[in-house]
Write a protein that holds these residues in place. Sequence first.
Motif, PDB file in Angstrom:
ATOM      1  N   THR A  39      -3.698  -7.087  12.491  1.00  0.00           N
ATOM      2  CA  THR A  39      -3.248  -7.840  11.326  1.00  0.00           C
ATOM      3  C   THR A  39      -3.250  -9.325  11.665  1.00  0.00           C
ATOM      4  O   THR A  39      -2.837  -9.720  12.756  1.00  0.00           O
ATOM      5  N   GLU A  40      -3.716 -10.129  10.739  1.00  0.00           N
ATOM      6  CA  GLU A  40      -3.780 -11.571  10.954  1.00  0.00           C
ATOM      7  C   GLU A  40      -2.367 -12.141  11.023  1.00  0.00           C
ATOM      8  O   GLU A  40      -1.577 -11.989  10.101  1.00  0.00           O
ATOM      9  N   PHE A  41      -2.055 -12.787  12.141  1.00  0.00           N
ATOM     10  CA  PHE A  41      -0.720 -13.366  12.318  1.00  0.00           C
ATOM     11  C   PHE A  41      -0.796 -14.391  13.437  1.00  0.00           C
ATOM     12  O   PHE A  41      -1.190 -14.076  14.564  1.00  0.00           O
ATOM     13  N   ASP A  42      -0.412 -15.627  13.149  1.00  0.00           N
ATOM     14  CA  ASP A  42      -0.407 -16.688  14.150  1.00  0.00           C
ATOM     15  C   ASP A  42       0.975 -16.745  14.786  1.00  0.00           C
ATOM     16  O   ASP A  42       1.927 -17.262  14.202  1.00  0.00           O
ATOM     17  N   GLU A  43       1.083 -16.198  15.990  1.00  0.00           N
ATOM     18  CA  GLU A  43       2.390 -16.118  16.642  1.00  0.00           C
ATOM     19  C   GLU A  43       2.903 -17.488  17.085  1.00  0.00           C
ATOM     20  O   GLU A  43       4.076 -17.626  17.444  1.00  0.00           O
ATOM     21  N   LYS A  47       6.685 -21.355  11.221  1.00  0.00           N
ATOM     22  CA  LYS A  47       7.214 -20.577  10.094  1.00  0.00           C
ATOM     23  C   LYS A  47       7.219 -19.093  10.435  1.00  0.00           C
ATOM     24  O   LYS A  47       8.194 -18.376  10.167  1.00  0.00           O
ATOM     25  N   ASN A  48       6.151 -18.595  11.035  1.00  0.00           N
ATOM     26  CA  ASN A  48       6.102 -17.194  11.437  1.00  0.00           C
ATOM     27  C   ASN A  48       7.191 -16.877  12.456  1.00  0.00           C
ATOM     28  O   ASN A  48       7.810 -15.807  12.426  1.00  0.00           O
ATOM     29  N   GLN A  49       7.429 -17.805  13.369  1.00  0.00           N
ATOM     30  CA  GLN A  49       8.470 -17.596  14.376  1.00  0.00           C
ATOM     31  C   GLN A  49       9.861 -17.529  13.738  1.00  0.00           C
ATOM     32  O   GLN A  49      10.690 -16.696  14.114  1.00  0.00           O
ATOM     33  N   GLU A  50      10.091 -18.396  12.758  1.00  0.00           N
ATOM     34  CA  GLU A  50      11.381 -18.377  12.059  1.00  0.00           C
ATOM     35  C   GLU A  50      11.545 -17.100  11.246  1.00  0.00           C
ATOM     36  O   GLU A  50      12.638 -16.525  11.188  1.00  0.00           O
ATOM     37  N   ASP A  51      10.458 -16.638  10.618  1.00  0.00           N
ATOM     38  CA  ASP A  51      10.510 -15.382   9.865  1.00  0.00           C
ATOM     39  C   ASP A  51      10.816 -14.212  10.792  1.00  0.00           C
ATOM     40  O   ASP A  51      11.586 -13.311  10.444  1.00  0.00           O
ATOM     41  N   ALA A  52      10.213 -14.229  11.979  1.00  0.00           N
ATOM     42  CA  ALA A  52      10.467 -13.157  12.954  1.00  0.00           C
ATOM     43  C   ALA A  52      11.926 -13.175  13.393  1.00  0.00           C
ATOM     44  O   ALA A  52      12.559 -12.125  13.562  1.00  0.00           O
ATOM     45  N   TYR A  96       4.049 -10.604  24.799  1.00  0.00           N
ATOM     46  CA  TYR A  96       3.770  -9.358  24.084  1.00  0.00           C
ATOM     47  C   TYR A  96       4.039  -9.481  22.581  1.00  0.00           C
ATOM     48  O   TYR A  96       4.488  -8.530  21.936  1.00  0.00           O
ATOM     49  N   GLY A  97       3.778 -10.650  22.016  1.00  0.00           N
ATOM     50  CA  GLY A  97       3.877 -10.833  20.570  1.00  0.00           C
ATOM     51  C   GLY A  97       5.247 -10.517  20.014  1.00  0.00           C
ATOM     52  O   GLY A  97       6.215 -11.259  20.207  1.00  0.00           O
ATOM     53  N   GLU A  98       5.339  -9.379  19.335  1.00  0.00           N
ATOM     54  CA  GLU A  98       6.584  -8.983  18.676  1.00  0.00           C
ATOM     55  C   GLU A  98       7.731  -8.742  19.651  1.00  0.00           C
ATOM     56  O   GLU A  98       8.902  -8.826  19.278  1.00  0.00           O
ATOM     57  N   VAL A  99       7.411  -8.461  20.912  1.00  0.00           N
ATOM     58  CA  VAL A  99       8.479  -8.264  21.902  1.00  0.00           C
ATOM     59  C   VAL A  99       9.241  -9.568  22.108  1.00  0.00           C
ATOM     60  O   VAL A  99      10.469  -9.623  22.017  1.00  0.00           O
ATOM     61  N   GLY A 100       8.492 -10.654  22.360  1.00  0.00           N
ATOM     62  CA  GLY A 100       9.131 -11.947  22.559  1.00  0.00           C
ATOM     63  C   GLY A 100       9.722 -12.532  21.292  1.00  0.00           C
ATOM     64  O   GLY A 100      10.778 -13.172  21.327  1.00  0.00           O
ATOM     65  N   LEU A 101       9.046 -12.295  20.162  1.00  0.00           N
ATOM     66  CA  LEU A 101       9.481 -12.914  18.909  1.00  0.00           C
ATOM     67  C   LEU A 101      10.635 -12.170  18.233  1.00  0.00           C
ATOM     68  O   LEU A 101      11.457 -12.786  17.561  1.00  0.00           O
ATOM     69  N   ASN A 158      -4.219  -4.112   2.492  1.00  0.00           N
ATOM     70  CA  ASN A 158      -4.322  -5.554   2.614  1.00  0.00           C
ATOM     71  C   ASN A 158      -2.989  -6.154   3.061  1.00  0.00           C
ATOM     72  O   ASN A 158      -2.346  -6.929   2.337  1.00  0.00           O
ATOM     73  N   LEU A 159      -2.560  -5.813   4.256  1.00  0.00           N
ATOM     74  CA  LEU A 159      -1.281  -6.296   4.759  1.00  0.00           C
ATOM     75  C   LEU A 159      -1.275  -7.803   4.960  1.00  0.00           C
ATOM     76  O   LEU A 159      -0.225  -8.441   4.876  1.00  0.00           O
ATOM     77  N   ASP A 160      -2.430  -8.373   5.234  1.00  0.00           N
ATOM     78  CA  ASP A 160      -2.488  -9.807   5.507  1.00  0.00           C
ATOM     79  C   ASP A 160      -2.029 -10.648   4.322  1.00  0.00           C
ATOM     80  O   ASP A 160      -1.641 -11.812   4.490  1.00  0.00           O
ATOM     81  N   SER A 161      -2.083 -10.081   3.114  1.00  0.00           N
ATOM     82  CA  SER A 161      -1.703 -10.838   1.917  1.00  0.00           C
ATOM     83  C   SER A 161      -0.194 -10.865   1.695  1.00  0.00           C
ATOM     84  O   SER A 161       0.289 -11.577   0.808  1.00  0.00           O
ATOM     85  N   LEU A 162       0.566 -10.109   2.488  1.00  0.00           N
ATOM     86  CA  LEU A 162       2.000  -9.966   2.263  1.00  0.00           C
ATOM     87  C   LEU A 162       2.811 -10.877   3.179  1.00  0.00           C
ATOM     88  O   LEU A 162       2.439 -11.117   4.333  1.00  0.00           O
ATOM     89  N   PRO A 163       3.965 -11.392   2.684  1.00  0.00           N
ATOM     90  CA  PRO A 163       4.907 -12.087   3.569  1.00  0.00           C
ATOM     91  C   PRO A 163       5.395 -11.118   4.652  1.00  0.00           C
ATOM     92  O   PRO A 163       5.332  -9.893   4.483  1.00  0.00           O
TER      93      PRO A 163
END
Length: 260
Positions: A39-43, A47-52, A96-101, A158-163
Amino acid sequence: MVEPENKSVETPRSDRLQKIPVLNFATFHMGQTSDANSTEFDENDRKNQEDAKTIAAMIAQFKPTIICVEVPWEENEELNQEYQSYLSNPEPTTYYGEVGLVAFEVGRLSELARLYGIDHKMGYNYMIGEQIENAIDSTTYKDYFKDPFKFDTELTINLDSLPLLDKLKMMNHPKFLDFLINVNADILAFAGTENGFEGADEAAKYYQRNLRIYSNLNRIPMTVNDRVFVLSGGSHTAFLNEFLNRSPKYGTVDVFQYLK
């Protein structure tokens, strides 16, 4: 998005035969991955970091005493060195992406001293049906991969289109978890040569990997006073749900009590 009706509610332990509650949470990989689908996600995006971090705060309401992540069991020392660094300086990390975030922040908010990696790496061939002369049922196999969601309009590929929040809600939807078992394993049983079981044998490897992940979970010392949060890629979550729901030891908790 309509949230699924889920009868898995958190009830007093005395009503669950002293089972250990497990919040088994599906995510996509928020960093680089070798998975066939990503899935497209810029770690590194702030903004993505705050959402995580917002997601982590929701999960922390579960008050876990044990956190398990998709890091190989043999890398637990490295995992916890990284976690201790995060506790000392809780800035977003892409480990490890989601592990750290997400997991590190849940652990910090829950005041936990350590995390557990329970992954077990095993390779298998996702594309076996494209590489053999399929003599079992090539029609079903090809039709499924052409549009795997055409039979269920509740789901979206199309998960990439979702918040981020909606993306994770979709990934934890029971029907999406069923889809992940099918697309990663069961559909391969429709592929094989005239006298062979090539697809089924590859699917069995994925079942084996997830059973080994479950075995690693069972290596962790815990009591009925513990509360376990497991964060992993969606297909592992889907398999673990199957094992956990039949377990004499664990009771699964409805993710949507916390993912709001």
